[in-house]
Design a protein around this motif. Structure first.
Motif, PDB file in Angstrom:
ATOM      1  N   SER A 274       0.812  -1.282  -0.162  1.00 22.81           N
ATOM      2  CA  SER A 274       0.021  -0.041  -0.025  1.00 22.81           C
ATOM      3  C   SER A 274       0.807   1.321   0.201  1.00 22.81           C
ATOM      4  O   SER A 274       0.354   2.424  -0.324  1.00 22.81           O
ATOM      5  CB  SER A 274      -0.945  -0.105   1.122  1.00 22.81           C
ATOM      6  OG  SER A 274      -0.238  -0.225   2.615  1.00 22.81           O
ATOM      7  N   ALA A 275       2.117   1.151   0.494  1.00 23.33           N
ATOM      8  CA  ALA A 275       3.140   2.433   0.375  1.00 23.33           C
ATOM      9  C   ALA A 275       4.544   1.922   0.212  1.00 23.33           C
ATOM     10  O   ALA A 275       4.982   1.003   0.679  1.00 23.33           O
ATOM     11  CB  ALA A 275       2.897   3.201   1.642  1.00 23.33           C
ATOM     12  N   LEU A 276       5.235   2.335  -0.560  1.00 25.01           N
ATOM     13  CA  LEU A 276       6.726   2.377  -0.784  1.00 25.01           C
ATOM     14  C   LEU A 276       7.476   3.383  -0.108  1.00 25.01           C
ATOM     15  O   LEU A 276       7.391   4.501  -0.394  1.00 25.01           O
ATOM     16  CB  LEU A 276       6.735   2.223  -1.913  1.00 25.01           C
ATOM     17  CG  LEU A 276       8.606   1.683  -2.346  1.00 25.01           C
ATOM     18  CD1 LEU A 276       9.074   0.734  -1.521  1.00 25.01           C
ATOM     19  CD2 LEU A 276       8.637   1.802  -3.787  1.00 25.01           C
ATOM     20  N   HIS A 277       8.161   3.423   0.942  1.00 23.01           N
ATOM     21  CA  HIS A 277       8.772   4.499   1.660  1.00 23.01           C
ATOM     22  C   HIS A 277       9.981   4.728   1.114  1.00 23.01           C
ATOM     23  O   HIS A 277      10.729   5.763   0.888  1.00 23.01           O
ATOM     24  CB  HIS A 277       8.872   4.274   3.130  1.00 23.01           C
ATOM     25  CG  HIS A 277       7.550   3.947   4.163  1.00 23.01           C
ATOM     26  ND1 HIS A 277       6.555   5.361   3.966  1.00 23.01           N
ATOM     27  CD2 HIS A 277       6.705   3.168   4.218  1.00 23.01           C
ATOM     28  CE1 HIS A 277       5.484   4.918   4.516  1.00 23.01           C
ATOM     29  NE2 HIS A 277       5.566   3.295   4.698  1.00 23.01           N
ATOM     30  N   ILE A 278      10.945   3.609   0.987  1.00 22.79           N
ATOM     31  CA  ILE A 278      12.477   3.601   0.565  1.00 22.79           C
ATOM     32  C   ILE A 278      12.788   2.381  -0.261  1.00 22.79           C
ATOM     33  O   ILE A 278      12.292   1.246   0.472  1.00 22.79           O
ATOM     34  CB  ILE A 278      13.184   4.345   1.657  1.00 22.79           C
ATOM     35  CG1 ILE A 278      14.609   4.768   1.065  1.00 22.79           C
ATOM     36  CG2 ILE A 278      13.340   3.393   2.812  1.00 22.79           C
ATOM     37  CD1 ILE A 278      15.565   5.351   1.738  1.00 22.79           C
ATOM     38  N   ALA A 279      13.611   2.317  -1.123  1.00 20.59           N
ATOM     39  CA  ALA A 279      13.956   1.090  -1.700  1.00 20.59           C
ATOM     40  C   ALA A 279      15.392   1.248  -2.344  1.00 20.59           C
ATOM     41  O   ALA A 279      15.490   2.384  -2.839  1.00 20.59           O
ATOM     42  CB  ALA A 279      13.211   0.524  -2.639  1.00 20.59           C
ATOM     43  N   THR A 280      16.131   0.238  -2.320  1.00 22.17           N
ATOM     44  CA  THR A 280      17.273   0.437  -3.113  1.00 22.17           C
ATOM     45  C   THR A 280      17.711  -1.159  -3.663  1.00 22.17           C
ATOM     46  O   THR A 280      16.804  -2.197  -3.190  1.00 22.17           O
ATOM     47  CB  THR A 280      18.402   0.534  -2.160  1.00 22.17           C
ATOM     48  OG1 THR A 280      19.755   0.829  -2.887  1.00 22.17           O
ATOM     49  CG2 THR A 280      18.725  -0.334  -1.071  1.00 22.17           C
ATOM     50  N   THR A 281      18.332  -1.172  -4.855  1.00 27.68           N
ATOM     51  CA  THR A 281      18.590  -2.316  -5.374  1.00 27.68           C
ATOM     52  C   THR A 281      20.091  -2.499  -5.423  1.00 27.68           C
ATOM     53  O   THR A 281      20.936  -1.897  -5.075  1.00 27.68           O
ATOM     54  CB  THR A 281      18.226  -2.462  -6.813  1.00 27.68           C
ATOM     55  OG1 THR A 281      19.117  -1.581  -7.572  1.00 27.68           O
ATOM     56  CG2 THR A 281      16.761  -2.275  -7.026  1.00 27.68           C
ATOM     57  N   TRP A 282      20.616  -4.053  -5.645  1.00 29.83           N
ATOM     58  CA  TRP A 282      21.694  -4.598  -5.401  1.00 29.83           C
ATOM     59  C   TRP A 282      21.921  -5.867  -6.239  1.00 29.83           C
ATOM     60  O   TRP A 282      20.701  -6.299  -6.668  1.00 29.83           O
ATOM     61  CB  TRP A 282      22.372  -4.678  -4.109  1.00 29.83           C
ATOM     62  CG  TRP A 282      21.328  -5.506  -3.064  1.00 29.83           C
ATOM     63  CD1 TRP A 282      20.122  -4.691  -2.463  1.00 29.83           C
ATOM     64  CD2 TRP A 282      21.137  -6.793  -2.902  1.00 29.83           C
ATOM     65  NE1 TRP A 282      19.321  -5.784  -1.843  1.00 29.83           N
ATOM     66  CE2 TRP A 282      19.975  -6.996  -1.860  1.00 29.83           C
ATOM     67  CE3 TRP A 282      21.877  -7.709  -3.196  1.00 29.83           C
ATOM     68  CZ2 TRP A 282      19.630  -8.160  -1.435  1.00 29.83           C
ATOM     69  CZ3 TRP A 282      21.351  -9.045  -2.592  1.00 29.83           C
ATOM     70  CH2 TRP A 282      20.408  -9.214  -1.687  1.00 29.83           C
ATOM     71  N   THR A 283      23.322  -6.296  -6.528  1.00 32.33           N
ATOM     72  CA  THR A 283      23.223  -7.677  -6.985  1.00 32.33           C
ATOM     73  C   THR A 283      24.369  -8.245  -6.610  1.00 32.33           C
ATOM     74  O   THR A 283      25.002  -7.980  -5.785  1.00 32.33           O
ATOM     75  CB  THR A 283      23.637  -7.234  -8.607  1.00 32.33           C
ATOM     76  OG1 THR A 283      25.063  -7.059  -8.705  1.00 32.33           O
ATOM     77  CG2 THR A 283      22.817  -6.326  -9.392  1.00 32.33           C
ATOM     78  N   ASP A 284      24.506  -9.721  -7.103  1.00 32.99           N
ATOM     79  CA  ASP A 284      25.900 -10.451  -6.765  1.00 32.99           C
ATOM     80  C   ASP A 284      26.779 -10.533  -7.795  1.00 32.99           C
ATOM     81  O   ASP A 284      27.608 -11.132  -7.567  1.00 32.99           O
ATOM     82  CB  ASP A 284      25.195 -11.971  -6.707  1.00 32.99           C
ATOM     83  CG  ASP A 284      24.671 -12.448  -8.041  1.00 32.99           C
ATOM     84  OD1 ASP A 284      23.998 -11.771  -8.695  1.00 32.99           O
ATOM     85  OD2 ASP A 284      24.953 -13.645  -8.581  1.00 32.99           O
ATOM     86  N   ARG A 285      26.827  -9.335  -8.574  1.00 29.57           N
ATOM     87  CA  ARG A 285      28.140  -9.132  -9.258  1.00 29.57           C
ATOM     88  C   ARG A 285      29.276  -9.315  -8.388  1.00 29.57           C
ATOM     89  O   ARG A 285      29.417  -8.727  -7.327  1.00 29.57           O
ATOM     90  CB  ARG A 285      28.202  -7.724  -9.934  1.00 29.57           C
ATOM     91  CG  ARG A 285      29.554  -7.279 -10.617  1.00 29.57           C
ATOM     92  CD  ARG A 285      29.322  -6.027 -11.335  1.00 29.57           C
ATOM     93  NE  ARG A 285      28.311  -5.998 -12.476  1.00 29.57           N
ATOM     94  CZ  ARG A 285      27.346  -5.466 -12.396  1.00 29.57           C
ATOM     95  NH1 ARG A 285      26.938  -4.861 -11.143  1.00 29.57           N
ATOM     96  NH2 ARG A 285      26.525  -5.389 -13.323  1.00 29.57           N
ATOM     97  N   ALA A 286      30.284 -10.048  -8.707  1.00 29.26           N
ATOM     98  CA  ALA A 286      31.381 -10.276  -7.717  1.00 29.26           C
ATOM     99  C   ALA A 286      32.977  -9.894  -8.684  1.00 29.26           C
ATOM    100  O   ALA A 286      33.038 -10.789  -9.622  1.00 29.26           O
ATOM    101  CB  ALA A 286      31.552 -11.893  -7.274  1.00 29.26           C
ATOM    102  N   ARG A 287      33.410  -8.895  -8.167  1.00 23.99           N
ATOM    103  CA  ARG A 287      34.522  -8.357  -8.951  1.00 23.99           C
ATOM    104  C   ARG A 287      35.749  -7.916  -7.981  1.00 23.99           C
ATOM    105  O   ARG A 287      35.245  -7.670  -6.768  1.00 23.99           O
ATOM    106  CB  ARG A 287      34.406  -7.281  -9.789  1.00 23.99           C
ATOM    107  CG  ARG A 287      33.335  -7.607 -11.133  1.00 23.99           C
ATOM    108  CD  ARG A 287      33.280  -6.189 -11.868  1.00 23.99           C
ATOM    109  NE  ARG A 287      32.498  -6.644 -13.232  1.00 23.99           N
ATOM    110  CZ  ARG A 287      33.151  -7.212 -14.091  1.00 23.99           C
ATOM    111  NH1 ARG A 287      34.482  -7.641 -14.270  1.00 23.99           N
ATOM    112  NH2 ARG A 287      32.322  -7.420 -15.199  1.00 23.99           N
TER     113      ARG A 287
END
Length: 505
Positions: A274-287
């Motif tokens: 019903s509401a999105l306050h804050i969000a971030t994304t990330w990955t499993d890129r391994a370098r």
């Protein structure tokens, strides 16, 4: 303003995160002048606050903070339980996980870890990024570190004698530059470092939301046929969507509708956000950088290696880099470093980074939504439900097995020194707060005192029996708490001299 209007520093550090701050503390403790340039004007980010900023501290990190008198300043672990606690486990407390598979406190046999004394620090604790940075900032400033916030590095030029660093229309001079500026490190990019590794399998989401019907989601961490989701606190979500990292790479805005679509698909429910306050994304890129040094430019933390935050090992890996690098760079600056000392930073820390990256890749591999991964997942789950299995995985996650191959015959060499308690009351951890190396002599051997005296203020001699000596007669301890030499009987003085000469000038 020109470079001539600024003092010349021994070290400029790019980045005022935990790694950059702790490295600055180590250098300043050794009487080096340090400037930190941090691009963010405000150190308080929403993503560093609870529950986003919660991190698990491993045994080596806890020991490091204890040895510098900082552990007792962190309060959060005293009041916050493990946020990933799975209610399904009942009375058995979850104390970690591998690919979402929990290992439980009662299954971990710590007696297998022979050299952990009763007075040792905890094997794992909960911390919070904002509190950790606040404590480290206070420590750094008390030691004389200069922190300039709102100063993004825009370029630099190194010569045989030093580095000129540009930040907008200002320039700063230093003898060394260290990039502790995260996964998108400008120091790494401009410094000519190769960043080799593997591409991602998934896009990870961390979000604070309001859920209209939270009962449709199972509590804790859930691996599903299409991914993984975790609901550890009301409205706090983590999701892994095996899209090859496509959404993260697209840099599209994270909308409520998108998060709901991904959550519904991964959870196989019709749950409503019903509401999105804050969000971030990330990955499993391994370098990982193929070298951690280019002339007078060095890398540490996420600038040197990136991987999925599965198991929370990234912060610990970076703080380990800082502890290893700090005393070596300081000795080099003070012209008290034997040949090759600074190069040992890479030779010791790069293999540890490889292990952590592979640990992250292995978790992603068995979480993939396909039959082969599901079969491996089931086997690993069964292994982790055994006492030996849980103990092995806990030892890896908590960093118990972390050590360096220093080529000495004693089995303790290259490992973290146990927290010996001397009969007069002091512990080795307390005696290391000044950042000096220690020759610990349990039997008050005059010949050992003579060796220590040859190194002046680089090596502190401490003698006297301990309550539990683990069968040892003497131990040479580096400033980072790593055992450089140990003896269980009559000391081999020539072997000790060789070890001391390897690490101290």
């Amino acid at each position: 303003m020109t470079a001539q209007n600024h003092p010349t520093y021994d070290v400029i550090i790019s980045g005022a995160g935990p790694v950059g701050l702790f490295l600055a503390c180590e250098l300043a403790l050794a009487k080096c002048s340090v400037l930190i340039l941090e691009k963010a004007e405000d150190p308080h980010s929403t993503l560093k606050q609870l529950p986003f900023g919660i991190r698990g501290l491993s045994a080596p990190t806890i020991e490091t903070l204890y040895r510098r008198g900082l552990l007792n300043k962190l309060e959060i672990h005293k009041r916050v339980k493990n946020p990933h606690q799975n209610a399904k486990q009942g009375a058995q407390r979850q104390v970690g996980h591998f690919a979402g598979i929990p290992f439980l406190e009662g299954n971990v046999d710590t007696s297998q870890w022979t050299y952990r004394l009763p007075g040792s620090t905890e094997t794992s604790l909960i911390s919070e990024m904002q509190e950790l940075e606040t404590v480290l900032t206070s420590r750094a400033e008390a030691l004389g570190v200069k922190i300039n916030r709102g100063f993004a590095i825009t370029g630099f030029n190194q010569t045989d004698d030093g580095v000129t660093v540009q930040s907008g229309n200002q320039s700063f001079q230093s003898t060394w530059l260290v990039g502790c500026d995260g996964s998108r490190s400008i120091v790494r990019k401009l410094g000519g470092f190769e960043f080799a590794g593997t591409e991602p399998e998934f896009t990870g989401y961390t979000a604070k939301v309001d859920i209209a019907d939270p009962e449709k989601l199972s509590p804790g961490r859930n691996v599903t046929p299409t991914g993984m989701y975790l609901q550890s606190q009301p409205g706090y979500l983590q999701i892994q969507d095996f899209d090859g990292g496509a959404f993260h790479s697209s840099e599209k805005p994270i909308t409520l509708e998108h998060v709901q679509e991904v959550l519904r698909r991964v959870s196989n429910t019709d749950v409503t956000i019903s509401a999105l306050h804050i969000a971030t994304t990330w990955t499993d890129r391994a370098r990982q950088a193929t070298t951690y040094r280019n002339g007078r430019i060095l890398l540490a933390g996420d600038a040197a290696h990136i991987h999925a935050p599965l198991g929370g090992q990234g912060l610990n890996l970076g703080l380990g880099d800082a502890m290893n690098l700090g005393w070596k760079l300081a000795a080099t600056i003070r012209e008290k470093a034997p040949e090759g000392l600074l190069d040992s930073y890479y030779t010791e820390r790069h293999p540890v980074g490889i292990q952590v990256l592979d640990w992250s890749r292995a978790q992603a591999a068995i979480m993939k939504p396909n039959p082969a991964a599901h079969a491996l997942y089931a086997i690993i789950r069964d292994l982790m439900n055994t006492r030996d299995g849980a103990t092995y995985f806990a030892g890896r996650v908590w960093g118990i097995f972390t050590h360096y191959d220093l080529g000495n015959s004693h089995p303790l060499t290259g490992h973290s020194v146990p927290n010996f308690e001397l009969e007069e009351g002091a512990t080795i951890g307390e005696l290391m707060r000044d950042g000096l190396a220690i020759l610990l002599d349990f039997n008050t051997d005059a010949s050992l005192r003579t060796v220590a005296d040859e190194y002046g203020d680089q090596l502190k001699y401490i003698s006297g029996p301990a309550k539990d000596q683990l069968g040892l007669s003497a131990v040479l301890i580096r400033p980072d708490g790593i055992i450089a030499w140990a003896s269980s009987g009559k000391p081999d003085y020539s072997e000790l001299r060789s070890a001391a000469a390897r690490w101290f000038a």
